[in-house]
Design an enzyme around this catalytic site. Structure first.
Site, mmCIF file in Angstrom:
data_model
loop_
_atom_site.group_PDB
_atom_site.id
_atom_site.type_symbol
_atom_site.label_atom_id
_atom_site.label_comp_id
_atom_site.label_asym_id
_atom_site.label_seq_id
_atom_site.Cartn_x
_atom_site.Cartn_y
_atom_site.Cartn_z
ATOM 1 N N ARG A 1 0.852 -1.113 0.236
ATOM 2 C CA ARG A 1 -0.192 -0.087 0.111
ATOM 3 C C ARG A 1 0.843 1.248 -0.021
ATOM 4 N NH1 ARG A 1 -4.973 0.482 3.950
ATOM 5 N NH2 ARG A 1 -3.593 1.155 5.396
ATOM 6 N N THR B 1 -1.330 7.606 -0.560
ATOM 7 C CA THR B 1 -2.796 7.249 -1.588
ATOM 8 C C THR B 1 -3.363 6.298 -0.663
ATOM 9 O OG1 THR B 1 -1.703 5.861 -2.902
ATOM 10 C CG2 THR B 1 -1.690 8.141 -3.469
ATOM 11 N N ASP C 1 -0.072 -2.693 12.321
ATOM 12 C CA ASP C 1 0.544 -2.979 11.057
ATOM 13 C C ASP C 1 0.906 -4.615 10.951
ATOM 14 O OD1 ASP C 1 2.529 -3.846 8.748
ATOM 15 O OD2 ASP C 1 2.154 -1.627 8.246
ATOM 16 N N ASP D 1 4.510 -5.749 10.073
ATOM 17 C CA ASP D 1 5.651 -5.184 10.924
ATOM 18 C C ASP D 1 5.531 -6.011 12.263
ATOM 19 O OD1 ASP D 1 6.698 -3.252 9.056
ATOM 20 O OD2 ASP D 1 5.413 -1.693 10.183
HETATM 21 C C1 PRP Z 1 -1.266 -4.714 4.383
HETATM 22 C C2 PRP Z 1 -2.209 -5.936 4.450
HETATM 23 C C3 PRP Z 1 -2.800 -5.808 3.464
HETATM 24 C C4 PRP Z 1 -3.224 -4.537 3.012
HETATM 25 C C5 PRP Z 1 -4.798 -4.340 3.282
HETATM 26 O O1 PRP Z 1 -0.301 -4.875 3.685
HETATM 27 O O2 PRP Z 1 -1.208 -7.054 4.841
HETATM 28 O O3 PRP Z 1 -2.328 -6.553 2.425
HETATM 29 O O4 PRP Z 1 -2.293 -3.506 4.081
HETATM 30 O O5 PRP Z 1 -4.982 -2.878 3.190
HETATM 31 P P1 PRP Z 1 -6.095 -2.638 2.045
HETATM 32 O O6 PRP Z 1 -7.246 -3.594 2.274
HETATM 33 O O7 PRP Z 1 -6.365 -1.375 2.344
HETATM 34 O O8 PRP Z 1 -5.485 -2.894 0.541
HETATM 35 P P2 PRP Z 1 0.679 -3.510 3.438
HETATM 36 O O9 PRP Z 1 0.435 -2.855 2.122
HETATM 37 O O10 PRP Z 1 1.060 -2.867 4.536
HETATM 38 O O11 PRP Z 1 2.240 -4.331 2.964
HETATM 39 P P3 PRP Z 1 2.862 -5.557 4.275
HETATM 40 O O12 PRP Z 1 2.181 -6.798 4.031
HETATM 41 O O13 PRP Z 1 4.144 -5.549 3.343
HETATM 42 O O14 PRP Z 1 3.351 -4.809 5.459
HETATM 43 N N1 URA Z 2 -2.865 -3.114 6.925
HETATM 44 C C1 URA Z 2 -2.276 -3.506 8.062
HETATM 45 O O1 URA Z 2 -1.478 -3.931 8.377
HETATM 46 N N2 URA Z 2 -3.114 -3.147 9.088
HETATM 47 C C2 URA Z 2 -4.187 -2.211 8.968
HETATM 48 O O2 URA Z 2 -5.149 -1.971 9.880
HETATM 49 C C3 URA Z 2 -4.637 -1.862 7.516
HETATM 50 C C4 URA Z 2 -3.878 -2.449 6.519
#
Ligand code: PRP
Ligand code: URA
Length: 209
Positions: free
Chosen positions: A104, A108, A200, A203
């Site tokens: 993400r 944005t 998150d 993380d």
């Molecule tokens: C997080 C999560 C999803 C996404 C959800 O990933 O694991 O993939 O956000 O958000 P959305 O429904 O608004 O798209 P992130 O993009 O933070 O990446 P990561 O898994 O590498 O931390």
């Molecule tokens: N991605 C995450 O990991 N946590 C949230 O709450 C939303 C998006």
């Protein structure tokens, strides 16, 4: 129309309660995400078709039921989805694993694709797309669209925590995809994080913050 299944099992609820706590460390968080994925996998596979097969026990011939075809695939949305893969494979060890990389954008909140590798015969497989978090729904919707473009026909989406906004978006853009949710939360905040959520997920699994 998509079926939305929200988990009610006490073990799943209890474990989700622990991963929500801010004091839960990376190691426990990772283990619990994997355990929750196993328990949810048990629920999400409850309608897999069975066939009767004749076998021999040490005593006599018998007819048993086995999962028909056994063609399954697990597709985690990177990174956080990786945390659910081992738990799923504990239940369905013969499944193939594909990977979709989505990040993400911090400003944005739109997902950006950075990796895509799936089994060649994806069109013949029942595909379980896994990601702990369904927030705006952007990542799940785009990952599923990419899988459909590559021929995936039967897709199930599994997440541990979902926001109502993400569920509505996923249902409207992919009405053929059944959804399994560990817990349905209240809303998104101004940064598009799930409230109360767990922070998150990536993380917390990988210890990056
Ligand atoms: C997080 C999560 C999803 C996404 C959800 O990933 O694991 O993939 O956000 O958000 P959305 O429904 O608004 O798209 P992130 O993009 O933070 O990446 P990561 O898994 O590498 O931390
Ligand atoms: N991605 C995450 O990991 N946590 C949230 O709450 C939303 C998006």
């Amino acid at each position: 129309m998509a079926q939305v299944n929200i988990m009610t099992h006490p073990l799943i609820k209890h474990k989700i309660g622990i991963i929500r706590r801010k004091e839960t460390g990376n190691r426990d968080f990772r283990e619990l995400v994997s355990e929750i994925a196993s328990l949810m996998c048990y629920e999400a596979t409850k309608d897999l078709p069975l066939e009767k097969v004749e076998i021999e026990t040490p005593i006599c011939k018998a007819v048993v039921e086995e999962i028909r075809g056994k063609k399954l695939a697990i597709v985690p949305i990177l990174r956080a989805g990786l945390g659910m893969v081992d738990g799923m494979l504990d239940m369905i060890p013969a499944a193939k694993v594909g990977h979709v990389g989505m990040q993400r954008d911090e400003e944005t909140h739109e997902p950006v694709e950075y990796y895509f590798k799936i089994p060649d015969d994806i069109s013949q497989r029942e595909v379980f797309v896994v990601d702990p978090m369904l927030a705006t729904g952007g990542s799940a919707v785009d990952a599923i669209s990419m899988l459909k473009k590559r021929g995936a026909k039967k897709i199930i989406f599994m997440c541990i925590i979902a926001a109502p906004e993400g569920v509505e978006r996923l249902k409207s853009e992919h009405p053929d995809v059944n959804i399994y949710i560990g817990a349905l939360d209240e809303k998104l905040n101004e940064n598009k994080y799930i409230v109360p959520g767990l922070g998150d997920a990536g993380d917390r699994i990988f210890g990056t913050k």
